[in-house]
Design a protein around this motif. Structure first.
Motif, short mmCIF file in Angstrom:
data_model
loop_
_atom_site.label_atom_id
_atom_site.label_comp_id
_atom_site.label_asym_id
_atom_site.label_seq_id
_atom_site.Cartn_x
_atom_site.Cartn_y
_atom_site.Cartn_z
N MET A 172 -20.93 -44.37 -108.88
CA MET A 172 -20.49 -43.67 -107.49
C MET A 172 -20.09 -44.75 -106.35
O MET A 172 -20.87 -45.63 -106.27
CB MET A 172 -21.64 -42.91 -107.05
N ALA A 173 -19.15 -44.53 -105.89
CA ALA A 173 -18.59 -45.46 -104.79
C ALA A 173 -19.51 -45.32 -103.58
O ALA A 173 -20.02 -44.43 -103.13
CB ALA A 173 -17.01 -45.12 -104.51
N ARG A 174 -19.61 -46.45 -103.10
CA ARG A 174 -20.26 -46.51 -101.75
C ARG A 174 -19.52 -45.92 -100.58
O ARG A 174 -18.33 -45.88 -100.61
CB ARG A 174 -20.55 -47.78 -101.27
N PRO A 175 -20.17 -45.30 -99.72
CA PRO A 175 -19.38 -44.62 -98.56
C PRO A 175 -18.73 -45.41 -97.65
O PRO A 175 -19.34 -46.40 -97.32
CB PRO A 175 -20.75 -43.82 -98.03
N PHE A 176 -17.73 -44.96 -97.03
CA PHE A 176 -16.91 -45.98 -96.30
C PHE A 176 -18.02 -46.07 -94.83
O PHE A 176 -18.61 -45.21 -94.31
CB PHE A 176 -15.85 -45.29 -95.67
N GLU A 177 -17.87 -47.11 -94.35
CA GLU A 177 -18.58 -47.60 -93.22
C GLU A 177 -17.55 -47.72 -92.09
O GLU A 177 -17.82 -47.66 -90.88
CB GLU A 177 -19.44 -48.78 -93.33
N LYS A 178 -16.27 -48.04 -92.31
CA LYS A 178 -15.29 -48.10 -91.16
C LYS A 178 -14.06 -47.59 -91.98
O LYS A 178 -13.81 -47.41 -93.21
CB LYS A 178 -15.21 -49.68 -90.80
N LEU A 179 -13.02 -47.61 -91.39
CA LEU A 179 -11.71 -47.28 -91.55
C LEU A 179 -11.07 -48.16 -92.25
O LEU A 179 -11.31 -49.38 -92.01
CB LEU A 179 -10.64 -46.90 -90.24
N PRO A 180 -10.42 -47.97 -93.23
CA PRO A 180 -9.81 -49.07 -93.99
C PRO A 180 -8.57 -49.80 -93.30
O PRO A 180 -8.20 -49.51 -92.29
CB PRO A 180 -9.25 -48.12 -95.40
N ALA A 181 -8.56 -51.16 -93.92
CA ALA A 181 -7.33 -51.89 -93.40
C ALA A 181 -5.94 -51.13 -93.13
O ALA A 181 -5.69 -50.41 -93.98
CB ALA A 181 -7.20 -53.10 -94.03
N GLY A 182 -5.26 -51.45 -92.09
CA GLY A 182 -3.96 -50.68 -91.97
C GLY A 182 -4.04 -49.20 -91.41
O GLY A 182 -3.02 -48.54 -91.09
N ALA A 183 -5.20 -48.72 -91.27
CA ALA A 183 -5.33 -47.39 -90.61
C ALA A 183 -4.86 -47.23 -89.29
O ALA A 183 -4.37 -46.14 -89.15
CB ALA A 183 -6.80 -47.17 -90.65
#
Length: 134
Positions: free
Chosen positions: A1-12
């Protein structure tokens, strides 16, 4: 299972502002476009200040686009658009009086009317509480 996002991805930032310019900005569309589950997207913009700022900026771009469109309609003679702009941007409305905004307003909320029997009973109880009452 992938880790949850903590911030928006690059380029957002660029991507979200482009979506706003094209009228495609919504939380679900943004989350999908950024490859994030919606619940994680909402969590990130609620809890990560830089991501929240990016989202707020994208919403500001969208708001500016909509206000510009509304302004153009108003200038072209659309009275409803003009009324809306005056209300939204300048707090003016034909539904409220213009002038001194420092007026005091007092509202009295009265209880519902009692039927005669209840009223007589309430008066009698109050009289009995008074000194020298019967």
């Amino acid at each position: 299972m992938a880790r949850p996002f903590e911030k928006l991805p690059a380029g957002a930032k660029t991507h979200l502002e482009a979506m706003a310019n094209n009228g495609l900005l919504s939380e679900s569309a943004a989350a999908t476009a950024l490859g994030m589950p919606l619940d994680q997207f909402r969590n990130v913009i609620a809890n990560h200040k830089p991501s929240q700022q990016i989202w707020d900026n994208a919403l500001a771009v969208e708001r500016d686009q909509l206000l510009a469109a509304l302004y153009n309609k108003a200038v072209d003679g659309d009275t409803k658009a003009a009324q809306t702009l005056l209300a939204v941007r300048h707090g003016m409305s034909e539904k409220q009086p213009q002038g001194n905004s420092e007026r005091v307003s007092v509202v009295f909320n009265l209880p519902a009317a009692m039927d005669p029997a209840e009223y007589a009973k309430a008066v009698k109880v109050e009289q009995e509480r008074l000194p020298g009452g019967s």
